[in-house]
Design an enzyme around this catalytic site. Structure first.
Site, PDB file in Angstrom:
ATOM      1  N   HIS A 132       1.011  -1.402   0.012  1.00 20.32           N
ATOM      2  CA  HIS A 132       0.050  -0.117  -0.054  1.00 20.32           C
ATOM      3  C   HIS A 132       0.804   1.189  -0.080  1.00 20.32           C
ATOM      4  CE1 HIS A 132       0.784   0.778   4.069  1.00 20.32           C
ATOM      5  NE2 HIS A 132       0.455  -0.481   4.646  1.00 20.32           N
ATOM      6  N   CYS A 146       2.485  -4.999   6.632  1.00 19.11           N
ATOM      7  CA  CYS A 146       2.460  -4.671   5.234  1.00 19.11           C
ATOM      8  C   CYS A 146       3.959  -4.102   4.715  1.00 19.11           C
ATOM      9  CB  CYS A 146       1.415  -3.685   5.003  1.00 19.11           C
ATOM     10  SG  CYS A 146      -0.301  -4.365   5.622  1.00 19.11           S
TER      11      CYS A 146
END
Length: 423
Positions: A132, A146
């Site tokens: 992301h 992440c």
């Protein structure tokens, strides 16, 4: 299911053997050009906080190299909330929909398939591992697990990361332009093709490709149930066709992943699917399937490839059938027909044989040809359409549209119906 566009791209690269694997040290791997692996994939080097986009451009090329951030805690992800980034082979699932917290995720995010089947076998837990953006300042090792890029960098990648893209995440990832060679990648690619052949031929050894306990655990059904279901299909279906295409292999820490497109046919069902098999090596030295994932694949494209793969078999049948007809060899000619075949006038092989024998007694064929042959899917097998040109010893000649419906029998095909119309 997610659309597996990347399976159509997988060709040309593989990952060389892992250099290290230990819970305390993390996974270290090296990538280079290799015929059995992916043509396009992403790589994450956690140690240097680097995001790579790789593509084979003869040789392997880094298409993009960007600064990234991974989990706040060192090591491979083990459980929900440990703030570690997982290490292994993963795949992009989809672009995350909806409005995101811009500071944390920027305005774009792509979900990964963590935990994969091998992760689940190891008892790893967690979810929501994404690649992301980051609206605020990008700092090293600043995520909850992440992989983050700056908002500007991930925006520049929009449209370049399709669903199904392989993502290799390692503590240390190195690469080279050299073309490598990996016997395991080639072996597993061939194993997939053998698996498909044994499935198609309803062989008992089809079940030997699986590790029963692990496969049952990842599939959520006992291996006995899985086996009995397949055996039931084997018994009910007169024939099964399984075509696999775009078979590729990617190495993980202590497993390999093979990806491929599958086109499956019986009299009752046609399905097109993208598959991933996760393989681990057993104590006896054999690689066996411990889990699988199933995603969308382009049905029309796979049907075209299936028909193309069957074209040589159709050509061989037509050639032999026409030659036996021209030779008025009744035994060879009738060998191409099913016992219950019909040609519109005669029903059953016996009636067709008697008609042809009587006809050939007075009028033997002198010319037979098939032009403009087209092959299409038919419920019973295949529909073969062509322009038929015919002449016999009496001087009679005609030209018309011929349609044969052929069905699989053993390793070949037989004619189950025949229709002709004069043009």
């Amino acid at each position: 299911m997610k659309t597996l566009r990347t399976l159509l791209l997988l060709a040309g690269l593989a990952l060389t053997p892992a250099l290290a694997l230990a819970a305390g040290t993390g996974w270290v791997t090296h990538v280079n050009s290799q015929p059995s692996g992916p043509e396009f994939f992403l790589g994450i080097d956690k140690e240097t906080q680097t995001f790579f986009m790789f593509g084979k451009r003869s040789p392997l090329t880094v298409l993009r190299k960007l600064v990234c951030a991974t989990g706040q805690a060192e090591g491979d992800k083990q459980k929900e909330g440990d703030k570690r980034t997982p290490e292994g082979v993963y795949f992009v699932e989809e672009k995350v929909p909806g409005k995101l917290d811009f500071a944390l995720y920027g305005d774009r995010a792509f979900s990964l398939n963590f935990p994969n089947p091998v992760d689940r076998l190891k008892g790893k837990t967690g979810h929501g591992i994404w690649i992301h953006g980051r609206g605020k300042q990008l700092l090293a090792q600043d995520t909850r697990g992440c992989v983050a890029l700056s908002a500007q960098d991930i925006k520049s990648l929009d449209g370049q990361i399709p669903s199904g893209t392989p993502v290799v995440i390692a503590k240390k990832l190195t690469w080279s332009k050299d073309q490598g060679s990996d016997a395991t990648a080639q072996h597993l690619s061939e194993r997939v093709r053998q698996w498909a052949g044994d499935w198609q031929n309803k062989r008992e050894r089809f079940f030997d490709y699986f590790q029963p306990e692990k496969f049952a655990q990842t599939e959520g059904v006992s291996f006995t149930q899985f086996k009995n279901h397949k055996l039931g299909i084997f018994a009910r279906q007169p024939w099964i066709h399984v075509m696999v295409d775009n078979v590729r292999a990617i190495q993980g820490p202590d497993y390999w992943v093979t990806t491929f497109d599958q086109y499956y046919r019986t009299q009752d069902l046609i399905s097109a699917v993208g598959k991933r098999f996760y393989w681990q090596k057993e104590k006896d030295g054999a690689w066996r399937i411990v889990g699988g994932e199933y995603v969308d694949a382009p049905t029309a494209a796979l049907e075209t490839r299936y028909l193309r793969s069957k074209q040589p078999e159709v050509d061989s049948l037509l050639k032999g059938w026409l030659e036996s007809w021209l030779a008025a060899d009744i035994d060879k000619y009738m060998a191409y027909y099913d016992e219950d075949a019909n040609n519109g006038r005669q029903h059953g092989a016996k009636a067709i044989r008697e008609y042809k024998q009587a006809l050939w007694t007075s009028k033997t064929p002198v010319r037979i040809a098939a032009d403009k042959v087209e092959v299409a899917i038919h419920k019973q097998g295949l529909k073969v359409s062509f322009e038929q040109i015919y002449e016999d010893s009496s001087g009679h000649a005609d030209r018309g549209a011929k349609t044969l419906v052929i069905a699989p029998r053993g390793d070949g095909w037989v004619i189950v119906s025949e229709a002709w119309g004069k043009s």
